[in-house]
Design an enzyme around this catalytic site. Structure first.
Site, PDB file in Angstrom:
ATOM      1  N   ASP A  16       0.818  -1.210   0.000  1.00 48.12           N
ATOM      2  CA  ASP A  16       0.000   0.000   0.000  1.00 48.12           C
ATOM      3  C   ASP A  16       0.854   1.264   0.000  1.00 48.12           C
ATOM      4  OD1 ASP A  16      -2.252  -1.601   0.117  1.00 48.12           O
ATOM      5  OD2 ASP A  16      -2.373  -1.515   2.309  1.00 48.12           O
ATOM      6  N   LYS A  17       0.264   2.339  -0.451  1.00 48.38           N
ATOM      7  CA  LYS A  17       0.949   3.637  -0.509  1.00 48.38           C
ATOM      8  C   LYS A  17       1.602   3.982   0.826  1.00 48.38           C
ATOM      9  CE  LYS A  17      -0.065   8.586  -0.754  1.00 48.38           C
ATOM     10  NZ  LYS A  17      -1.130   9.622  -0.877  1.00 48.38           N
TER      11      LYS A  17
END
Length: 303
Positions: free
Chosen positions: A138-139
């Site tokens: 994830d970011k």
């Protein structure tokens, strides 16, 4: 422009036009069909109709499918920390806040843009916007991930992911004190039934298995090691929230009130191990916790 024509017979009378076309074009989603209708690319008896129009016998349906726009992802001089690189792969230590690959409406400022600036020989299996990307984090999750530089290494790495033989170890800081030393969470994960942005434990999801081990307990938090057996979207975040111990700082699955000023969940991909696609030897990489993570742990230790 691809033009298709249909004449409605007895089998499709009273069928909604969007439903009919979704079945006629199996590779197109219903939302895509509805977009075509709304933009005037579907005509029934030479007239525009709404998606809920009920088809009648001998209706003539003409569909115009525009040619897809050619996507170009530009190289960008974005600093990245390369842990290891050879002719087959690149191992990167991704910082928190960096998106792994472009997506519709956001084609810049990603790890892929940075990698294309660094080298131009990424695998093409995942297409234009995800070249070389074997797996994602994830970011706002930091840490190690591997990127393939050619199709052969991509396929071999992807096969290890599929067979659950790739070692992926994360460090997570969660809310609350976990009493057991070790545990396994084995559920089905899929799209949330009401909130489509979120994932959730659902009956019709895909099997997801996370093994965890307590590393340190604080007054109101626990530091755990999580080992992925499978790799579903948001798996660790969903699983820890599911057992009542959401990740600290998680804006989607965590507490609304946060005790620390964070930019996202406290989750770090610390260790990654796999069989090298060319040499056949097992290799393993590890990254240290980022400074912001260590600062939070120090604050908890001093409480």
């Amino acid at each position: 422009m691809d033009i298709q024509e249909f004449i409605i017979d007895n089998t499709n009378i009273n069928c909604r036009v969007d439903v009919f076309l979704s079945k006629a074009f199996e590779d197109k989603s219903r939302s895509y069909i509805q977009k075509l209708i709304n933009e005037g690319n579907v005509k029934i008896n030479d007239r525009n109709k709404k998606s809920n129009y009920k088809l009648k016998l001998n209706d003539k349906v003409i569909v115009e499918i525009p040619q897809p726009q050619k996507l170009i992802v530009q190289p960008e001089n974005i600093p990245i920390k390369i842990v290891y690189e050879d002719s087959d792969l690149i191992v990167v230590n991704k910082p928190q806040g960096l998106v792994v690959h472009p997506a519709p409406g956001n084609y810049t400022g990603t790890l892929v843009n940075a990698l294309l600036y660094h080298c131009d020989d990424l695998s093409g299996i995942n297409g234009v916007i995800r070249p070389g990307i074997v797996h994602r984090i994830d970011k706002d999750t930091s840490g190690i991930l591997v990127v393939a530089k050619n199709d052969n290494s991509h396929m071999k790495l992807a096969e290890q992911l599929k067979e659950h033989s790739m070692k992926r170890e994360y460090i997570a800081l969660v809310e609350g004190v976990i009493k057991t030393e070790i545990g396994t969470i084995d559920t089905l994960i899929g799209r949330h039934l009401k909130d489509r942005i979120k994932m959730a434990v659902v009956k019709n999801g895909k099997r997801a298995v996370t093994h965890y081990e307590v590393l340190k307990r604080f007054e109101k938090n626990t530091l755990v090691k999580c080992i992925l057996e499978t790799g579903r979207t948001h798996q660790i975040r969903v699983h820890m929230a599911y057992i009542g111990h959401a990740l600290v700082g998680d804006p989607i699955y965590g507490f609304k009130k946060q005790k620390f000023k964070l930019n996202g969940q406290m989750l770090h991909a610390k260790k990654l191990g796999f069989i090298h696609p060319s040499t056949g030897k097992y290799i393993e990489f590890e990254s240290e916790l980022p400074n912001y993570y260590i600062d939070v742990l120090n604050k908890l230790s001093s409480c």
